[in-house]
Design a protein around this motif. Structure first.
Motif, PDB file in Angstrom:
ATOM      1  N   GLY A  86       4.788  -2.351  -0.905  1.00  0.00           N
ATOM      2  CA  GLY A  86       6.191  -2.878  -0.600  1.00  0.00           C
ATOM      3  C   GLY A  86       6.806  -3.926  -1.425  1.00  0.00           C
ATOM      4  O   GLY A  86       6.073  -4.602  -2.181  1.00  0.00           O
ATOM      5  N   VAL A  87       8.187  -3.945  -1.532  1.00  0.00           N
ATOM      6  CA  VAL A  87       8.851  -4.810  -2.283  1.00  0.00           C
ATOM      7  C   VAL A  87       9.696  -5.742  -1.158  1.00  0.00           C
ATOM      8  O   VAL A  87      10.428  -5.085  -0.681  1.00  0.00           O
ATOM      9  N   LEU A 113      15.913   0.449 -15.364  1.00  0.00           N
ATOM     10  CA  LEU A 113      16.442  -1.183 -15.204  1.00  0.00           C
ATOM     11  C   LEU A 113      15.397  -1.839 -15.425  1.00  0.00           C
ATOM     12  O   LEU A 113      15.710  -3.307 -15.595  1.00  0.00           O
ATOM     13  N   GLY A 114      14.154  -1.360 -15.776  1.00  0.00           N
ATOM     14  CA  GLY A 114      13.034  -2.190 -16.048  1.00  0.00           C
ATOM     15  C   GLY A 114      12.517  -2.757 -14.721  1.00  0.00           C
ATOM     16  O   GLY A 114      11.556  -3.687 -14.627  1.00  0.00           O
ATOM     17  N   ASP A 115      12.939  -2.271 -13.339  1.00  0.00           N
ATOM     18  CA  ASP A 115      12.365  -2.960 -12.167  1.00  0.00           C
ATOM     19  C   ASP A 115      11.273  -2.110 -11.761  1.00  0.00           C
ATOM     20  O   ASP A 115      11.298  -1.059 -10.967  1.00  0.00           O
ATOM     21  N   THR A 116      10.058  -2.234 -12.369  1.00  0.00           N
ATOM     22  CA  THR A 116       9.073  -1.385 -12.442  1.00  0.00           C
ATOM     23  C   THR A 116       8.381  -1.280 -10.724  1.00  0.00           C
ATOM     24  O   THR A 116       8.129  -0.375 -10.160  1.00  0.00           O
ATOM     25  N   ASP A 117       8.215  -2.481 -10.152  1.00  0.00           N
ATOM     26  CA  ASP A 117       7.574  -2.344  -8.786  1.00  0.00           C
ATOM     27  C   ASP A 117       8.696  -1.406  -7.931  1.00  0.00           C
ATOM     28  O   ASP A 117       8.119  -0.878  -7.015  1.00  0.00           O
ATOM     29  N   ARG A 118       9.901  -1.767  -7.806  1.00  0.00           N
ATOM     30  CA  ARG A 118      10.878  -0.896  -7.081  1.00  0.00           C
ATOM     31  C   ARG A 118      10.594   0.505  -7.436  1.00  0.00           C
ATOM     32  O   ARG A 118      10.782   1.460  -6.555  1.00  0.00           O
ATOM     33  N   ALA A 119      10.462   0.795  -8.838  1.00  0.00           N
ATOM     34  CA  ALA A 119      10.366   2.281  -9.297  1.00  0.00           C
ATOM     35  C   ALA A 119       9.243   2.737  -8.593  1.00  0.00           C
ATOM     36  O   ALA A 119       9.237   4.080  -8.291  1.00  0.00           O
ATOM     37  N   VAL A 120       7.954   2.036  -8.681  1.00  0.00           N
ATOM     38  CA  VAL A 120       6.835   2.515  -8.162  1.00  0.00           C
ATOM     39  C   VAL A 120       6.894   3.014  -6.661  1.00  0.00           C
ATOM     40  O   VAL A 120       6.434   3.731  -5.987  1.00  0.00           O
ATOM     41  N   LEU A 121       7.896   1.842  -5.988  1.00  0.00           N
ATOM     42  CA  LEU A 121       7.997   2.130  -4.570  1.00  0.00           C
ATOM     43  C   LEU A 121       8.699   3.446  -4.169  1.00  0.00           C
ATOM     44  O   LEU A 121       8.177   4.184  -3.226  1.00  0.00           O
ATOM     45  N   ALA A 171      13.189  13.170  -0.587  1.00  0.00           N
ATOM     46  CA  ALA A 171      12.609  13.058  -2.077  1.00  0.00           C
ATOM     47  C   ALA A 171      13.502  13.134  -3.231  1.00  0.00           C
ATOM     48  O   ALA A 171      13.301  12.325  -3.977  1.00  0.00           O
ATOM     49  N   THR A 172      14.647  13.701  -2.913  1.00  0.00           N
ATOM     50  CA  THR A 172      15.790  13.804  -3.875  1.00  0.00           C
ATOM     51  C   THR A 172      16.172  12.317  -4.091  1.00  0.00           C
ATOM     52  O   THR A 172      16.367  11.709  -5.394  1.00  0.00           O
ATOM     53  N   THR A 173      16.543  11.811  -3.096  1.00  0.00           N
ATOM     54  CA  THR A 173      16.929  10.393  -3.248  1.00  0.00           C
ATOM     55  C   THR A 173      15.997   9.482  -3.745  1.00  0.00           C
ATOM     56  O   THR A 173      16.426   8.547  -4.677  1.00  0.00           O
ATOM     57  N   SER A 174      14.783   9.428  -3.215  1.00  0.00           N
ATOM     58  CA  SER A 174      13.693   8.469  -3.831  1.00  0.00           C
ATOM     59  C   SER A 174      13.406   8.877  -5.352  1.00  0.00           C
ATOM     60  O   SER A 174      13.305   7.831  -6.124  1.00  0.00           O
ATOM     61  N   LEU A 175      13.609  10.143  -5.682  1.00  0.00           N
ATOM     62  CA  LEU A 175      13.136  10.369  -7.196  1.00  0.00           C
ATOM     63  C   LEU A 175      14.304   9.822  -7.965  1.00  0.00           C
ATOM     64  O   LEU A 175      14.219   9.244  -9.181  1.00  0.00           O
ATOM     65  N   ASN A 176      15.532  10.079  -7.590  1.00  0.00           N
ATOM     66  CA  ASN A 176      16.657   9.253  -8.468  1.00  0.00           C
ATOM     67  C   ASN A 176      16.583   7.790  -8.280  1.00  0.00           C
ATOM     68  O   ASN A 176      16.747   7.265  -9.579  1.00  0.00           O
ATOM     69  N   GLY A 225       8.617  -3.007   5.581  1.00  0.00           N
ATOM     70  CA  GLY A 225       7.892  -1.807   5.625  1.00  0.00           C
ATOM     71  C   GLY A 225       7.831  -1.154   4.295  1.00  0.00           C
ATOM     72  O   GLY A 225       8.203  -1.883   3.318  1.00  0.00           O
ATOM     73  N   ALA A 226       6.699  -0.280   3.949  1.00  0.00           N
ATOM     74  CA  ALA A 226       6.757   0.421   2.645  1.00  0.00           C
ATOM     75  C   ALA A 226       6.207   1.752   2.616  1.00  0.00           C
ATOM     76  O   ALA A 226       5.748   2.105   3.804  1.00  0.00           O
ATOM     77  N   PRO A 227       6.142   2.458   1.788  1.00  0.00           N
ATOM     78  CA  PRO A 227       5.605   3.657   1.593  1.00  0.00           C
ATOM     79  C   PRO A 227       4.070   3.507   1.526  1.00  0.00           C
ATOM     80  O   PRO A 227       3.781   2.707   0.984  1.00  0.00           O
ATOM     81  N   GLY A 228       3.375   4.540   2.265  1.00  0.00           N
ATOM     82  CA  GLY A 228       1.966   4.356   2.414  1.00  0.00           C
ATOM     83  C   GLY A 228       1.500   4.610   1.122  1.00  0.00           C
ATOM     84  O   GLY A 228       1.843   5.620   0.298  1.00  0.00           O
ATOM     85  N   SER A 229       0.183   4.218   0.752  1.00  0.00           N
ATOM     86  CA  SER A 229      -0.545   4.376  -0.599  1.00  0.00           C
ATOM     87  C   SER A 229      -1.969   4.723  -0.127  1.00  0.00           C
ATOM     88  O   SER A 229      -2.487   4.404   0.804  1.00  0.00           O
ATOM     89  N   PHE A 230      -2.792   5.219  -1.304  1.00  0.00           N
ATOM     90  CA  PHE A 230      -4.078   5.391  -1.003  1.00  0.00           C
ATOM     91  C   PHE A 230      -4.721   4.089  -0.552  1.00  0.00           C
ATOM     92  O   PHE A 230      -4.523   3.032  -1.283  1.00  0.00           O
ATOM     93  N   GLY A 231      -5.673   3.815   0.453  1.00  0.00           N
ATOM     94  CA  GLY A 231      -6.365   2.827   0.823  1.00  0.00           C
ATOM     95  C   GLY A 231      -6.438   2.757   2.280  1.00  0.00           C
ATOM     96  O   GLY A 231      -6.112   3.629   2.897  1.00  0.00           O
ATOM     97  N   GLY A 232      -7.140   1.725   2.608  1.00  0.00           N
ATOM     98  CA  GLY A 232      -7.598   1.389   4.207  1.00  0.00           C
ATOM     99  C   GLY A 232      -6.317   0.584   4.746  1.00  0.00           C
ATOM    100  O   GLY A 232      -5.275   0.159   3.971  1.00  0.00           O
ATOM    101  N   PRO A 233      -6.514  -0.046   5.729  1.00  0.00           N
ATOM    102  CA  PRO A 233      -5.574  -0.661   6.630  1.00  0.00           C
ATOM    103  C   PRO A 233      -5.121  -2.005   5.933  1.00  0.00           C
ATOM    104  O   PRO A 233      -3.948  -2.459   5.962  1.00  0.00           O
ATOM    105  N   ALA A 234      -6.025  -2.713   5.146  1.00  0.00           N
ATOM    106  CA  ALA A 234      -5.516  -3.812   4.323  1.00  0.00           C
ATOM    107  C   ALA A 234      -4.938  -3.505   3.136  1.00  0.00           C
ATOM    108  O   ALA A 234      -4.152  -4.448   2.479  1.00  0.00           O
TER     109      ALA A 234
END
Length: 494
Positions: free
Chosen positions: A491-492, A269-277, A256-261, A476-485
């Motif tokens: 993911g980025v 840097l304005g890289d919103t997609d990667r920040a959300v990931l 979590a520390t690494t991911s938050l940083n 791969g990607a971190p899981g999010s709210f939602g079903g299999p689809a």
């Protein structure tokens, strides 16, 4: 079978409609033979016959209406099930063999369970920001999915209990319910993202995650002290199940520390997609670290309550033994019960012991005598909750069998704590077997010493691990709210 029932109902309805006319015609022939002396009463008789004919039509019309209603209900059921069930093979295409259908049902259960767990975790963060009212539609979607999944697990348990009598229809129903649960979550994913609006402004969500992280970091140190205290106060078996939880909590917090940083850096840097990931990965790790820490605190409370309950449980069981000695011809079990209860009382008085295991032993010898200690529900609830936590934090490795036994333990918890405890312990054994078989294929690699292996094992990250620099997700990607689809939508591309 439904179609046959519907056709039969329709046929009966038509027959009842035709029967009065046939009967009326037959009666008409008989009326021509009435003597002339009876003609004077003919008007009254005709009126009565008209009323009788009208009355005769009521039941046939009700029957016909019932048949139509049954047909409409069956059609609606088939339409609904067809929308949620897997595609039926085209004509001439052989359905999958039973072993493949069985594997498909198992995969569906695991996937649906993972989706529900991940959705529940992220929902907790969003509710902390916006309140329960704002997330009510998504809470309802999770509850709906949980209900469908619970029914699917119950079907699977029945299938496992009687494999010789099981049918393909049961497996089809399991898959259909899992698909239905996943589609409901998928349908709410877009609205959920709209509420979070992380692409527009993720500062509030990032601060909220950091606050929870700091609070949890402090609690983790206290949990270590609690675990050490449990080791001194009770027998080693009492706290064995939680012995590794503090270390696993620390492992998730490292990730979590690494991911938050990285989320902060990417946002700057304005890289919103990667920040959300990275934010979603951090939230998942924080949620699981909290489960580990809560487990230690819960175990301490459960052990304390069990230790207080042991003397009363022993008194209840010993009273049952005295009563049973008077009415049982075979005293073999009575003698065994007396020996077990004496041993438990001696262990409790001698020094550190395992009060949860003591209650189990008391319950085991009391049940045949018709006296199960009320405290056994405490034991069953603790075992079920701990097993649920183990499976949830290791869901990247745990298969369908352990999850099915856990679901059965939950179902039986209030009505039969003895069986619930048994199923929960079976589920834990099966889950630990799966975890050992999974192992840690990424151990020893320098790039994976920052908690990523634990994140994969816990199902926080879906698919492959990041590359050697830890920046890109390779498939791969971190899981999010939602079903299999939709659950891997964060993911980025590398």
């Amino acid at each position: 079978m439904r179609l046959a029932h519907t056709a039969l109902g329709g046929a009966i309805g038509v027959m009842w409609l035709v029967l009065p006319g046939v009967t009326a015609g037959h009666e008409g022939h008989e009326r021509h033979e009435v003597p002339v002396s009876a003609v004077g009463s003919a008007p009254g008789t005709a009126a009565q016959e008209d009323e009788t004919s009208t009355g005769d039509l009521v039941l046939p019309l009700v029957a016909a209406g019932t048949a139509i209603a049954v047909a409409a209900y069956g059609y609606a059921r088939r339409r609904r099930r067809n929308r949620t069930a897997p595609a039926v093979p085209a004509t001439g295409v052989t359905p999958p063999p039973a072993p493949e259908l069985d594997r498909q049902a198992r995969r569906s259960l695991v996937t649906a369970d993972d989706c529900v767990r991940t959705s529940r975790e992220e929902l907790g963060f969003v509710e902390g920001l916006f309140g329960a009212e704002a997330v009510a539609p998504f809470t309802e979607a999770v509850r709906y999915a949980e209900t469908e999944l619970s029914a699917a697990f119950q079907l699977r348990q029945a299938y496992d209990d009687n494999p010789a009598d099981a049918s393909r229809d049961t497996l089809d129903e399991i898959v259909a319910r899992c698909v239905d649960a996943g589609r409901r979550l998928d349908a709410e994913a877009a609205g959920f993202d709209q509420l979070r609006a992380l692409e527009q402004d993720m500062s509030g969500a990032l601060r909220h995650a950091e606050v929870r992280f700091r609070e949890l970091n402090g609690r983790t140190g206290a949990a270590g002290s609690t675990l050490a205290d449990l080791g001194e106060r009770y027998a080693p078996t009492a706290s064995f199940s939680a012995s590794a939880q503090v270390e696993q909590a620390k492992d998730r917090l490292v990730f979590a520390t690494t991911s938050l940083n990285r989320a902060r850096q990417s946002a700057d840097l304005g890289d919103t997609d990667r920040a959300v990931l990275h934010l979603r990965a951090a939230e998942g790790a924080i949620a699981q670290a909290e489960v580990f820490v809560d487990g230690v605190d819960r175990l301490a409370s459960t052990l304390a309550a069990a230790a207080q309950a042991v003397p009363e449980a022993l008194d209840e069981a010993e009273a049952a033994v005295v009563e049973a000695r008077e009415r049982l011809a075979d005293e073999g079990h009575v003698r065994r019960a007396e020996a077990t209860l004496a041993a438990v009382r001696e262990e409790a008085a001698a020094g550190p012991y395992d009060p949860l295991e003591a209650l189990r032993r008391v319950a085991e010898v009391s049940a045949p005598l018709g006296a199960v200690p009320a405290a056994l529900r405490l034991v069953a609830r603790g075992t079920t909750t701990d097993t649920d936590a183990l499976i949830g934090t290791h869901r990247g490795a745990v298969a369908a069998e352990a999850r099915t036994r856990l679901a059965e333990a939950r179902r039986l918890l209030d009505r039969n704590p003895t069986e619930a405890d048994t199923f929960a312990r079976q589920a834990r054994d099966l889950a630990e077997r799966d975890i050992r078989a999974h192992g840690n294929p990424y151990g020893g690699r320098p790039e994976h010493t920052n908690g990523i292996a634990g994140a994969v094992l816990g199902g926080i990250l879906l698919g492959d691990l990041p590359d050697a620099q830890g920046e890109a997700l390779t498939g791969g990607a971190p899981g999010s709210f939602g079903g299999p689809a939709t659950r891997a939508r964060r993911g980025v591309a590398p």
